[in-house]
Each structure stands twice: as structure tokens, then as C-alpha cells.
Design an enzyme around this catalytic site. Structure first.
Site, PDB file in Angstrom:
ATOM      1  CG  ASP A 712      -1.876  -1.132   1.279  1.00  0.00           C
ATOM      2  OD1 ASP A 712      -2.002  -1.811   0.237  1.00  0.00           O
ATOM      3  OD2 ASP A 712      -2.492  -1.364   2.332  1.00  0.00           O
ATOM      4  CE  LYS A 781      -5.810   6.021   6.159  1.00  0.00           C
ATOM      5  NZ  LYS A 781      -5.826   4.538   6.105  1.00  0.00           N
ATOM      6  CG  ASP A 968      -3.609   4.023  -2.451  1.00  0.00           C
ATOM      7  OD1 ASP A 968      -4.541   3.246  -2.239  1.00  0.00           O
ATOM      8  OD2 ASP A 968      -3.262   4.911  -1.642  1.00  0.00           O
TER       9      ASP A 968
END
Length: 1135
Positions: A712, A781, A968
């Protein structure tokens, strides 16, 4: 006998002898026999005759004429193939059942129990509704299976039966899988209705209140009504055509209505209306315009699906991007790729004129015709007991009626359900139609041959998901025809050809948990277990207590509804996984308008939630090797949440927990449940099982492992920004630069926010006391991630509010105010942390704002040449209507990206039901300049990360690696991680070694070379930094400076009108959603007074003054010193 010349009729034995003869002596067998002067009956003609004479195929294959098991099996397979070719799924089911009775081959589902389906509350005979409470001991609820779920279960039943008779012929099984959902539905409804009639139930209330029985009766009546109405309409249209009284909006409908049989039209109408129940914010109904468009679009889709089957188009089996071919990144390789695709495209194109899209007007007229018919014939019986006499009164009422509702001040036409029908569906909130074409495939997807030809074998699919944007489709088609999308098509082929299978070990655990009905590890309980808020005794007198109670009651009701919805979603996944146990499956992919790839099957894929990912393994296994075993351990540590330590520390973490890991694998439900505490528990359990199996094997390094291992990116959007701007500080924060330990920007910001809260705590701040110690990495986040994408205060507050609600330790009524307090602290803490990214974002935003306000020179000249329309009302300048320029750019792979944000124009259409307003994507409309500007930075970055993923996929395939991705997050076998890591870095360096921003600026200068921007549009704070000295006359500059200096600065809250796209949107909610027919306008806000000259004065002084767009485009931000090649040395860049 078939011709009627003989006195005897053919029997099952006759057909069995003929079928046996065909099997033994058909042209494909070695001792083939050529028969002259006689009709040769193959399997298909024999099956056709059996059906016409009502001879059961199961009796034929069970006849004594077949002396061996092998011959009987061949007979079943031959008839099954013929049934699929003829579209007779019921015959395949019958033969599948017959085969299962006599087969000796192991069935992968033989020892797998069925999944207990979600149930909805059932209305009793006395009119009350059965409800389950958490105190009741019985785990099995009394009720009905929701409509959509039962449709899926029925269709998956066909998939399972087909595997028994067509286990080797995967293409035929795939064809059966893609058959229409309407064929499944009609059989079920007919069977249900006949069952009630056969039972002869004395209590007719049960018969009259069963939803599927109602639907069957509506279908029967509607079928004959449609047939009669089409005949009447045909006569009317002939008369109108003779009189030549046809308006521009009067499209002839009979040619479209005759494309499908009345039976199919009837089914489509009934099913679509039922699926739209509760959609668009309308309780117990739907918006009229949306219903008409949905029915019209469903008719169009079904017609095209039937044409695909009739054409029986051959499917090329070659994959344009297979391993070992010429490198696709060279000129020779690219030309070879294009030549093969063009050849394959010509091979499958058979004069497909029927593939052109219908207009919105035709769709809404078709929908109106059919919905009007169903509203006339669909009725229900409602009974009520007279409270005075006790007499039962029964009345027949319409099942649907049309009405009007007000939403945000707008009057909207709606179609409402009769309360009796609404009661039957009130517990089924799932509004989407699960079409069988959206299931995984059993064969490799068809290679993408053009922008609308690839993926599923017999169903039309587009390479891009565009929502009612004609512009996006035109750009994509032009690029496809010009041969500029070869790498995109090849990348989609790579992603779609990755084989998958269901993880049987994890599935067994999931099924056991599911059937228990208990809350467990992100699986909601069958019966909601959250207690209802208690009503305070002083509620009538204490307004604050009343507000708190109402807020908690609202939250409880929402959670109760969400529990049912979430359980239905998981039920879909479990049913699909069960149906495909033992099969190798494939997930065809396409892209959204930004170029991001998604699997087309929406319910069970690796892009889904933790449960979906835990249920999937690669279809191929590969040896671990020493490095693969190490990466498997690192992967387990990452899933357990220990992902911010060094690699050696993660391996040591696994070694310290080996006892827990072994216990999790051996006793997943009765042991210590260590795996349940992980961030991604189901994936953690799958990895525990795989690691135990590897360590228990004689040689762990030789263990054949099929588990996908992930790599990741660290806040991938920021990684691209840092690489674009050469930002050394930002690069260090997101692991582009080499370091001994991984950097975690989210934890860094969370600690900063906690420090600010501690300061407020000293001053006894209310929300500081509430939030102290609760600021985890997860809370901040998403906001940190989306800050560089232009997230506003409003957006940050909403993101944090969701996280606080998920924590569960903040009272629901205080979440909104607490989120407002916390959002300010987070945005303040970020500060100049991403200064380089902010500069690039500002540049992208300014460019998009100017482009959206620009006008092509030829259109500008034409607008001034048009004669002015005399009107007493004040009208806007003519050039304003020409501001239609959207932001368009091309990715390094050649994919054109067109931002679809426009001010939607609505068109009034008179129908038999109501006057409805629809938005027509073919009608030109002005752009939404604010949305164009705010969405451009995130969309551009998304297009870059999509390009990086595609490049990596192509290179992995050329080197023989299995590859999958979730944006991603890149997946491959554990033993291939090191090789993929090298490819990830090489492709990222190759992408950013080119001058990406310089190329974008050059593309803008070429694409918008003759575009003009009106001087009067250059207002607002973002325009103050433009270099207008060389572009505008001195006297005009003076006026502009006057305006800009007088304009007040907007606060962050005031400028937060539109929130741009978020950075981590794993599933785009607009992908499969229906296009909204009505446009809801935002409420107008009061504007502060300023010293800006009046609009009339500005307009008068700057009227007719324009500047060249390319002359005022802002300069690119200066690039920093960070060298992107340094990521070669960063072991934590992707990890």
C-alpha cells in the site's frame, strides 16, 4: 412420427433412442454415418420437439435406452448445451437435478449448508406485524425473504445446477449466467401464484396479501393491456402521420414498443417499479421522472441484451497483453497491440446498428406509456374491520397512485404505493436491481475491443462509467477510434484476466457466523440488539431532555435500518461466494471518468470490504520462497494493525504471536479470537490459516500459496504531490525519501491535535473534556488525506463526525458540535505541513476556474452577431450563455478526462401521468465553474494514481506476475512481492521523470489557444494573483484592481459551498446509481455587503472586454530539490 404420418406418437423412449443415435454417430464422432434422404435430428431439434410434445427431458435421459452411465451423462450434456443455446434455463435446471441424482463425481457444495437469508417482518392475519426482540430465544425470524435477495438466490440456484451438467463447458455456463433477470422473475411469480391456486387455501387474505402473487396478477393483466394499447397507439400514429400533425417532441413509440414482446414489457415495468420503492428520498414511492426514465432505460437494456444473444457474437480468446509478448511500451509493441485489437474488433462487428443509444425523450415516453398502463390495471384488495359492527369490509384499490410532494421548496411529481403494498415492502430498503450480468464471470472476460465492447461476453458494457455525460462518451469514442487507448484497454484486460477462487476455509467460518444470527466481527445480528432509548419522564417540560431523546431516537431508528441494509449486503456476498465454491472466477473491469479501475461486479470483489477480501484467493498458487514467507508475516502484521514499525519489527511481532496465530487458524470461533481484534479481521484470519499451513508443511518455503499480499502507498495523493513539486519535506512525510522507519503523517497530526486539546482542557473547555484521549489516528486520517485535495471546513467536519459516531463513546447528540470543534483543530494543526502540495493545488484550481469562465473565439463572435432579443426584463449578456468550457486533459496513457460538472438544464415533458422535468445530457448547458475548480485538483491526482496503477499492471503481466489492485494498494503472490516492488518504483519514477505539470500546462495552451475570458468574470480572491499586466489595457486594469481591492476576504466556512471529491473513495456511489431526473438547488445564502461597485457599473465599464485565456494562465509553482529517483532507496514507499 414427428410429421404425423404414423399413427403412434413419439415417447420418451423414442427421443432417448434418437438422442443415443446422435451421440454415437454425429459428424463429430469417429465412426460418423451420413444419412441421405432423411432429416437428421440433432440435440437441439430433438429438444425442441420434446418441449412441443410436453415430454420431460429428465425422463428422456433416464430412459433404459442409455445402457451406460457415460452415455447418459453425454445425453444430459448435449441437451443442456442445446437448452442454453435456446435460452431455456428451466430445462438446464431440470437436467441438473436429474444429473445430481445419479452422478458419482464430488460436488463442491455437497457438504455446504445453505445460508439462512435475511428476513423482513411479516404481517399476521389480524393485521399486526411480527417483530423480533433481542430477548426472544428463537434465532429464526418469522417473515419473508426480501424481494431482491430472493431473485439473487433463485438465479444462483441455476448457476449451481448448471455446474453439474456443464462442468467443462465454461462458455455455455457463462452464457446461462448472463441470461436476463426477467426470465428468472416470471418463473418464480408464476410458480408462486399457481401454488396458492393448487392449495385452495380457504383464507384468501393470505393469497391476496402475498407480494409476488400480486405482482403475478398485475403482470397477467398488464400483458393483455399493453397488447391492446399498442394496437390502439399504432392506429393513432398512422392517423397523425396522415394528417402530418407531429410536433418536435412527438416521437413515434410503436417501433420501440414492438422491439420486445408484451410479456417482457409487462415484467420490466412491474419489476422496475418495485425496485424503485423508497428511492430518491420519497417515502413509500418514487419520483415520477425517475420512474419513467428507469422503465424506459430497462426496456432499452433488455432489447440490447436479447440482440446480443440472437447475434451469437463470437468471442476472441486471445488476450492482447499476455506474458511474453512484445513489450507494449515500445512503438513496435504498441502498434502490434493496436493491430490485434482492430482485427479482433472487425471480427466481432456484425452490422450492430441496434447498439445506438435511445434519447431521453424516447425513454421517458416509453416509460410513461408502460407506467400509465400498470397504474390502470394493478389493484390490491384491502380489508378493514368495522369497529362498531365487527363486520369485515373488503375493497379493491389501485396499487399505485400519482401525487405531488415538496422537496427543498420544489414541487415534485411522485408515484406512491398503496399502503397495503408499502407495508409488504417497508422492511426492504435495498433499492438497487441486482442484475445477473453483474456477477463474477466463469471465463476470462472478453478483451476490450473498443470503448463499448469488452468485459461480459453477451452483455453490452462500456470501458468507462459515465453518468449521463454525452461529452465524456464522445471524447472516449474519438480516442478509441484514433487508436490512443491501447494501453488502457490492455491494462483493463490484465486486471480482468486475473483468476480468483473462494477461500473455502474462511467461507466455512463466515457461513457458521452468519447462520448463528449473532453480531460478530462486522457482521450485524439477525435481530438488532441495540436497546431503544428510554423516554425521559420530564420530556414534556424539559426541552433539552426532549431534544436529546429525539436525537437518540432518530439515531436508533437509523441504526436499526442500517442493520437490515448491512445484513442484506453481506447476505449477497455469502450467497454469491457459496454459488461459486470450487469455481475459478474472473472480475471484468472498467474505469470511472478519472481513469480509476473498478471491477464491474459490485457485490463480491477484492475492491469491497474486509469480508469480501477475506473470502477471495488468487486462482493460481505459487511457491513462497524464503522472501515470500517473510512477506507473508509482514502482511499479517499489517492486517493486525502493527504497520508503522520497521519490517524486522513486524516479523518479530508475528513470531511473538505465533501461538495466537495457530489458535486463530485451528479454533477461529472457539479459541482466544486473537484475529478478531485486528483492523481487518477476516483478512487476518485468512492469513493466519495460510501461515499455519505453510509452517506446518515439510518445507515452508516450498508451500504453494494463493493468498494475495498487499503493498500500500503512504497517503498516495500526497506522494504524487511531493513528486510533482519536488517537495523534500512532503516527500519525507510520505516515505518517498529513504528512512530507517516508516513515517506516519496521520499519527503526527493526531498528536498535535491532542496537544491543542490539552491546552483547552486547562481552561475547562466543554468539548476538550469530551474529546480528550479520544483523538486516534483513524479520527483524523481522512481529513489529513483530503486536505491537499481541497477539503473545506464543512467537509472536514462531516468526515470527523462520521468517525466520532463510529467510535461510539461520544453521545450522538453532541457529535456534530464536537466535530466542528475538532475540525478547526485538525486544519490548524496541518498548517504548512504540506506547503508544496498546497501551491500545486492552488495552481490547478486557478487554471480550472479560468477555463470554466472562458469562451471559444468562434462562439463569442457568433454570439455578438446574433440579433438582440427585445425584452422588458433585464437579461444577462449573451456571452454568458456561451460559458460551456469544461476542463479536459489527457493522462500519460492517452485517456481523455472530461469533468462532467455543469449547470443541469431541465426539460418539461408532458406525459399521460404528469408533467415531468428531465435533464437531457445532449442539451448544451453552462458549466458549474465553482465545482469545476474545486474538483480539478483531486481528479487530476486520481488520474495520475490510476496511470501509475495501469503502468504497473502492464509491466507485471509482461514479467509473468499475477496482479490485482485497489487504487493505491497493489496485490500479488507473496513470493513475487520483491519483483513487484521493483516494478512499482520503476513505473512511478518513469511517470514523474517526465514533466507532468509542464505537459499539462502545454496541453492547456494548445487546447484552449483561441479561448477568451471576459474581464468582468475576473473577480474573487483567487483572481488577485493573476498576471494581467500584459493581457489587459491599463484603464481596464484600473477597474479590476478597484473591484479586487474592495472585495472582502471570505472565511473558510463561507467559501465551503462545494466539497471536492475525497481522496480515499474506494467505491464511487455514482457508479451504478440511476441518473437523478430532478435537480435540487441549494438554498441561497445571504451575501455580506461590500464596497464593490454595483454590477451594472462593472458591466458597463468592462462590457465587451476580453483577454486571451492562455495569456493569463498562472505560472507553474517552482519545483523543489527532491529527486524522484531517490524512492529506489525507500523501502517503505509502498509497504
Amino acid at each position: 412420427m414427428e410429421s404425423g404420418h404414423e399413427r403412434v406418437q413419439p415417447t420418451a423412449n423414442t427421443y432417448a433412442i434418437m438422442l443415443r443415435t446422435w451421440i454415437r454417430f454425429n459428424p463429430e464422432t469417429a465412426p460418423s454415418v451420413h444419412v441421405n434422404a432423411a432429416e437428421v435430428h440433432d440435440a437441439m431439434s430433438l429438444l425442441r420437439n420434446m418441449i412441443s410434445r410436453q415430454v420431460a427431458p429428465a425422463l428422456v435421459v433416464a430412459d433404459r435406452a442409455f445402457t451406460t452411465n457415460d452415455e447418459a451423462t453425454e445425453a444430459i450434456k448435449a441437451l443442456s448445451r442445446a437448452a442454453v443455446q435456446m435460452g431455456l434455463s428451466s430445462v438446464v435446471n431440470e437436467l441438473g437435478l436429474a444429473d445430481s441424482l445419479g452422478r458419482q463425481v464430488d460436488d463442491p457444495l455437497e457438504d455446504v449448508p445453505e445460508a439462512i437469508p435475511v428476513m423482513k417482518s411479516k404481517r399476521r392475519e389480524d393485521g399486526t406485524i411480527s417483530h423480533l426482540t433481542s430477548e426472544e430465544p428463537a434465532p429464526v425470524p418469522e417473515g419473508d425473504v426480501p424481494f431482491n435477495l430472493e431473485t439473487l438466490r433463485r438465479h444462483l440456484g441455476q448457476v449451481i445446477l448448471a455446474r453439474r451438467v456443464l462442468s467443462e463447458d465454461l462458455v455455455l455456463r457463462q452464457r446461462l449466467l448472463e441470461q436476463s433477470v426477467y426470465n428468472v422473475a416470471v418463473e418464480r411469480m408464476k410458480h408462486q401464484s399457481e401454488l396458492f391456486d393448487q392449495l385452495g387455501l380457504p383464507n384468501k387474505s393470505l393469497h391476496s396479501t402475498d407480494l409476488r402473487t400480486w405482482m403475478w396478477h398485475w403482470h397477467v393483466k398488464l400483458q393483455s393491456r399493453i397488447e391492446a394499447e399498442i394496437a390502439n397507439l399504432e392506429v393513432e400514429e398512422r392517423v397523425i402521420a396522415r394528417l402530418k400533425k407531429k410536433s418536435k417532441d412527438e416521437a413515434q413509440l410503436t417501433p420501440f414498443l414492438k422491439l420486445l414482446k408484451p410479456e417482457k414489457l409487462s415484467l420490466i415495468t412491474v419489476l422496475e417499479l418495485m425496485h424503485l420503492h423508497g428511492s430518491g428520498g420519497v417515502q413509500d414511492g418514487m419520483k415520477t421522472a425517475r420512474a419513467l426514465l428507469a422503465v424506459g432505460r430497462a426496456v432499452e437494456s433488455e432489447y440490447k441484451a436479447e440482440m446480443c444473444k440472437k447475434n451469437n457474437i463470437s468471442v476472441p480468446s486471445s488476450n492482447p497483453a499476455r506474458s511474453g509478448d512484445q513489450n507494449v511500451f515500445t512503438n513496435l509493441g504498441y502498434r502490434d497491440l493496436q493491430a490485434r485489437r482492430v482485427a479482433a474488433q472487425r471480427y466481432v462487428e456484425d452490422a450492430e446498428e441496434w447498439t445506438s443509444d435511445w434519447s431521453q425523450l424516447v425513454r421517458v415516453k416509453i416509460g410513461s406509456f408502460l407506467v400509465d398502463c400498470v397504474m390502470d390495471v394493478a389493484t390490491v384488495q384491502r380489508s378493514v374491520q368495522d369497529p362498531r359492527t365487527g363486520e369485515k369490509i373488503t375493497e379493491e384499490q389501485p396499487a399505485f397512485f400519482h401525487s405531488y410532494e415538496y422537496q427543498r421548496g420544489h414541487k415534485l411529481g411522485v408515484i406512491k404505493f398503496n399502503p397495503a403494498v408499502a407495508d409488504r415492502m417497508s422492511k426492504d430498503p435495498i433499492a438497487e436491481t441486482l442484475h445477473p450480468r453483474h456477477l463474477p464471470m466463469l471465463v476470462k472476460p472478453k478483451p476490450w475491443l473498443s470503448y463499448n465492447n469488452g468485459g461480459y461476453l453477451y452483455s453490452r458494457t462500456w470501458a468507462m462509467r459515465f453518468k449521463e455525460s454525452r461529452e465524456q462518451e464522445l471524447y472516449l469514442r474519438h480516442a478509441s477510434d484514433a487508436g490512443r487507448l491501447e494501453l488502457v484497454f490492455a491494462g483493463l484486460d490484465v486486471l480482468g484476466s486475473t483468476p480468483w477462487r473462494i477461500n473455502r476455509n474462511v467461507f466455512d467460518v463466515v457461513l457458521k457466523v452468519w447462520n448463528s444470527g449473532e453480531r460478530f466481527c462486522k457482521i450485524p445480528p439477525a435481530v438488532p440488539d441495540e436497546p431503544e432509548p428510554e423516554r425521559p419522564p420530564n420530556m414534556e417540560f424539559d426541552n433539552k431532555a426532549k431534544m436529546v431523546y429525539l436525537e437518540r431516537q432518530k439515531s436508533w431508528m437509523q441504526n436499526k435500518a442500517a442493520n437490515h441494509s448491512d445484513r442484506c449486503s453481506i447476505n449477497y456476498k455469502v450467497e454469491i461466494a457459496r454459488a461459486f465454491l470450487g469455481d475459478t472466477i474472473y472480475l471484468p473491469h472498467n474505469v470511472d471518468f478519472r481513469g480509476r479501475a473498478y471491477p464491474i461486479p459490485p457485490h463480491l470483489s477484492h475492491i469491497g470490504d474486509d469480508l469480501s477480501r477475506g473470502l477471495l484467493l488468487f486462482g493460481e498458487s505459487k511457491p513462497l520462497g524464503e522472501r515470500g514467507l517473510r512477506w507473508l508475516k509482514i502482511h499479517l502484521a499489517n492486517l493486525a494493525g502493527y504497520d508503522k514499525a520497521s519490517f524486522d519489527e513486524r516479523v518479530e511481532f508475528v513470531h511473538q504471536h505465533l501461538e495466537d496465530i495457530f489458535d486463530s487458524a485451528e479454533n477461529p470461533l472457539e479459541g482466544r479470537l486473537w484475529w478478531k481484534k485486528a483492523d481487518d479481521p477476516w483478512q487476518c484470519l485468512a492469513t493466519c490459516m495460510e501461515l499455519k499451513a505453510a509452517l506446518d508443511s515439510p518445507d515452508p518455503t516450498a508451500y504453494e500459496c494463493a493468498l494475495p499480499v498487499h503493498q500500500d502507498g503512504t497517503c498516495n495523493g500526497l506522494q504524487h504531490y511531493a513528486a510533482l513539486g519536488g517537495d523534500a519535506t512532503g516527500a519525507a512525510q510520505v516515505n518517498l525519501a529513504a528512512a530507517d522507519r516508516p513515517s506516519d503523517v496521520y499519527t503526527y497530526v493526531a498528536k498535535m491535535v491532542e496537544e491543542l486539546i490539552q491546552r483547552d482542557l486547562e481552561q475547562d473547555h466543554e468539548f476538550a473534556k469530551l474529546l480528550a484521549g479520544k483523538i486516534s489516528r483513524k479520527v483524523v486520517k481522512q481529513t489529513v488525506m483530503t486536505t491537499v485535495y481541497g477539503v473545506t471546513f464543512i467537509g472536514a467536519r462531516d468526515q470527523i463526525e462520521r468517525q466520532l459516531k463510529d467510535r461510539g463513546d461520544v453521545p450522538p447528540e453532541k457529535c456534530w458540535l464536537a466535530a466542528s470543534y475538532l475540525a478547526k483543530k485538525v486544519l490548524l494543526s496541518i498548517g504548512d505541513l504540506f506547503k508544496g502540495a498546497k501551491e500545486i493545488q492552488t495552481w490547478l484550481n486557478s487554471c480550472a476556474r479560468l477555463i470554466a469562465k472562458s469562451i471559444p473565439q468562434d462562439r463569442l463572435v457568433q454570439s455578438f452577431e446574433e440579433p438582440a432579443v427585445k425584452s422588458k426584463r433585464r437579461t444577462a449578456p449573451r456571452w454568458r450563455k456561451e460559458q460551456m468550457t469544461t476542463v479536459v486533459w489527457t493522462t500519460p496513457l492517452g485517456l481523455p478526462i472530461v469533468q462532467p460538472y455543469r449547470s443541469v438544464k431541465r426539460k418539461q415533458v408532458m406525459t399521460a401521468l404528469q408533467t415531468v422535468f428531465i435533464s437531457d445530457p445532449n442539451v448544451p448547458s453552462t458549466v458549474n465553474s465553482q465545482k469545476q475548480a474545486s474538483a480539478f485538483p483531486p481528479n487530476f491526482i486520481h488520474s495520475l494514481d490510476a496511470t501509475h496503477m495501469m503502468l504497473t499492471a502492464l509491466e507485471c503481466r509482461s514479467q509473468g506476475l499475477t496482479f490485482a489492485s485497489v487504487h493505491d494498494s497493489y496485490w500479488t503472490h507473496a513470493g513475487s512481492i520483491d519483483q513487484m516492488n521493483s516494478i512499482i518504483r520503476d513505473t512511478f519514477i518513469a511517470l514523474h521523470s517526465s514533466d507532468v505539470l509542464g505537459g499539462l500546462a502545454q496541453e492547456f495552451r494548445e487546447r484552449y489557444a483561441d479561448y477568451k475570458v471576459p474581464l468582468v468574470a475576473l473577480q474573487g480572491a483567487s483572481m488577485k494573483k493573476l498576471n494581467l499586466e500584459s493581457a489587459a489595457a491599463p484603464e481596464d486594469l484600473k477597474v479590476l484592481k478597484e473591484i479586487l481591492s474592495a472585495e472582502p476576504e471570505k472565511s473558510e466556512e463561507e467559501s465551503a459551498i462545494l466539497e471536492p471529491a475525497e481522496a480515499d473513495d474506494e467505491l464511487d456511489p455514482d457508479i451504478e446509481a440511476e441518473a437523478e431526473a430532478e435537480v435540487e438547488e441549494k438554498p441561497k445564502t445571504k451575501r455580506r455587503k461590500s464596497r464593490i461597485p454595483e454590477g451594472d457599473t462593472v458591466e458597463a465599464r468592462l462590457a465587451g472586454k476580453f483577454v486571451n485565456l492562455v495569456d493569463i494562465l498562472p505560472r507553474l509553482p517552482e519545483k523543489g530539490v527532491f529527486d524522484v529517483k531517490a524512492i529506489k532507496e525507500s523501502q517503505y514507499f509502498f509497504s
